[in-house]
Design an enzyme around this catalytic site. Structure first.
Site, PDB file in Angstrom:
ATOM      1  CG  ASP A  67     -17.640   1.334 -32.002  1.00 48.04           C
ATOM      2  OD1 ASP A  67     -17.056   1.979 -32.924  1.00 48.04           O
ATOM      3  OD2 ASP A  67     -17.796   0.338 -32.102  1.00 48.04           O
ATOM      4  CB  SER A  68     -14.138   5.854 -33.323  1.00 46.20           C
ATOM      5  OG  SER A  68     -15.274   6.681 -33.942  1.00 46.20           O
ATOM      6  CG  ASP A 106     -20.567   2.281 -35.238  1.00 47.35           C
ATOM      7  OD1 ASP A 106     -20.911   1.574 -36.176  1.00 47.35           O
ATOM      8  OD2 ASP A 106     -19.199   2.357 -35.161  1.00 47.35           O
ATOM      9  CE  LYS A 136     -19.961   1.539 -38.837  1.00 47.25           C
ATOM     10  NZ  LYS A 136     -18.799   0.484 -38.307  1.00 47.25           N
ATOM     11  CD  GLU A 138     -16.590  -3.468 -35.493  1.00 48.29           C
ATOM     12  OE1 GLU A 138     -15.866  -4.365 -35.190  1.00 48.29           O
ATOM     13  OE2 GLU A 138     -16.112  -2.277 -35.123  1.00 48.29           O
ATOM     14  CD  GLU A 205     -11.528   0.290 -39.581  1.00 48.73           C
ATOM     15  OE1 GLU A 205     -10.806   0.775 -39.052  1.00 48.73           O
ATOM     16  OE2 GLU A 205     -12.769   0.083 -39.218  1.00 48.73           O
TER      17      GLU A 205
END
Length: 290
Positions: A67-68, A106, A136, A138, A205
């Site tokens: 999602d970056s 993501d 993925k 978080e 991270e």
């Protein structure tokens, strides 16, 4: 034999080509770590386009459609405005442009936190519409129940602990995590929780190196570091960061090239030739047959 999309670099188009499926699988990634040890670290980079995926594919074990892309591709201030539609469009492109790497997509902010059912709907849509092998998300202990719900229904999940960018407003910034004993213990609990829930790997991270090492030594699943430690079971970076597309990068990024300067120089040469009418030349124009 099955059909996959291979990029025809002579035309810049993706064309269906019959090829045997040889992608790395989720079990192979998970089993890369045996008896708590990883002999050769896993290589992971972000990818957002078909051509980028093609260039990275031969060198990577996994490609992350992160999602970056909100910041890297769309110029957003954070990852928070990224939508499932954006992730799906780029995820499908990366799958089309790759052949070897496991593709992970993501799940964007707001697409999985509300309930397990909501998370399943989003994840199922992402996998069905992209062809990716995993998603993925978080979060640690707080998302363990959701991870278990997804994995028990056939959706492989890579977890993400430590500095979680989608929680930037709660965390108060992008500083490294684990400086207090409370944070240290929480990161370790988060790692154990996502493993117990069925995650096949976890990204750690922006955590202090001793924590990353402890997490890697404790967990049976691969720990993929980013701003963590070389002792992790693998590494991931944003490709544009490591290629030098931006002037400012996080401390944990090593800039392996200065691609931004190459682009600037090349475009300056093009602009100069256009203004001088030296481009296009005879080689780039069509002349009538004599």
């Amino acid at each position: 034999m099955s059909t996959t999309f291979q990029l025809d670099t002579s035309t810049s188009r993706a064309t269906p080509t019959p090829k045997p499926r040889k992608r790395l699988t989720v079990p192979r990634i998970r089993d890369h770590k045996k008896d708590g040890q990883t002999k050769e670290p896993l290589v992971m980079l972000t990818a957002y386009t078909a051509r980028q995926a093609q260039l990275l594919d031969a060198h990577c074990d996994m490609l992350l459609v992160g999602d970056s892309l909100g910041q890297v591709i769309y110029g957003l201030d954070s990852t928070l405005p990224v939508t499932p539609e954006m992730m799906i469009a780029h995820g499908a492109a990366v799958v089309r442009g790759s052949y070897h790497s496991l593709v992970v997509v993501d799940m964007p902010f707001g697409s999985y936190e509300a309930s397990r059912e909501h998370a399943f709907e989003t994840a199922a849509r992402i996998m069905a519409e992209t062809g990716a092998a995993a998603v993925k998300l978080e979060g640690g202990e707080a998302m363990a129940e959701t991870i278990a719900f997804l994995t028990n229904r056939g959706i492989p999940v890579m977890a993400h602990v430590g500095l979680t960018p989608q929680a930037v407003n709660v965390l108060g910034g992008y500083a490294a995590r684990g400086r207090s004993q409370q944070e240290h213990e929480k990161i370790l609990r988060d790692g154990q929780a996502v493993q117990d829930a069925g995650a096949f790997a976890v990204v750690a991270e922006g955590v202090l190196e001793p924590i990353a090492i402890s997490l890697t030594q404790t967990l049976e699943i691969p720990v993929i570091g980013i701003g963590a430690s070389a002792q992790c079971d693998g590494q991931v970076l944003v490709t544009e960061d490591m290629l030098g597309m931006f002037e400012r990068v996080p401390r944990f990024v090593k800039r392996y090239e200065d691609i931004a300067s190459v682009i600037d120089k090349t475009v300056a040469t093009y602009a100069k030739e256009v203004r001088a009418r030296s481009f296009p030349g005879e080689e780039q124009t069509y002349q009538p047959k004599s």
